[in-house]
Scaffold this active site. Sequence first.
Site, PDB file in Angstrom:
ATOM      1  N   ASP A  37      38.418  53.685  69.606  1.00  0.00           N
ATOM      2  CA  ASP A  37      36.959  52.938  69.993  1.00  0.00           C
ATOM      3  C   ASP A  37      36.964  52.733  71.303  1.00  0.00           C
ATOM      4  O   ASP A  37      35.937  52.826  72.186  1.00  0.00           O
ATOM      5  CB  ASP A  37      37.032  51.705  69.126  1.00  0.00           C
ATOM      6  N   ARG A 124      31.929  47.609  55.614  1.00  0.00           N
ATOM      7  CA  ARG A 124      30.775  47.699  56.927  1.00  0.00           C
ATOM      8  C   ARG A 124      29.450  46.666  56.907  1.00  0.00           C
ATOM      9  O   ARG A 124      29.204  46.300  58.023  1.00  0.00           O
ATOM     10  CB  ARG A 124      30.317  49.152  56.875  1.00  0.00           C
TER      11      ARG A 124
END
Length: 186
Positions: A37, A124
């Site tokens: 990331d 999520r």
Amino acid sequence: MGRLFIIGIGGVTCGGKTTLTNKLRDLFPRSDMLFQDDFYWPDDSEHHTFDEYPDYVNYDMLGAFDMDTMVQKVHKLKREVEELSESRFLLVEGILIFNHRDLSSLFDKKFFLTLPKEESFKRRKLREYLPPLPPDYDERVTWPMYLKHKKEITNQRDIVYLDGTMLQEDVLQFVKKELVKLTEAV
């Protein structure tokens, strides 16, 4: 001369990759960590693709990352550790780390966390994304991209698949044993 054991921790989004990586760092405090990331291109980069949504970058594809810089960083850390007198781990975490041929070839051990679709979506929803995800983004982009990328790595027989619904402590202890075996084999 030290040796850098490069460990890949990949898998589905929200599968427990970061949690596992951080817990391994706690167990092996001399370890270094790299998170995929941290290698996303800036939001305004021309490298990004806008597939389903014209105003939202597809972050679930390899082109969303500056993989050349990531691979260079791994090589740099490897050279630095080789100059030391002790060995250590480099824990590399990310959703697509095994899909990049040059990076994947560097791993001494590969772990891939899986989840059922419903569990991934549930996890999520607990996260905050900036900018916020379009309403059906997971169904139209995230999950299809995950399946596509997972299929692309099925020929890598050295990947150990882990069930992300298992107790975190059980996953941690399994991976710990595998890493200890790896270092003892050298």
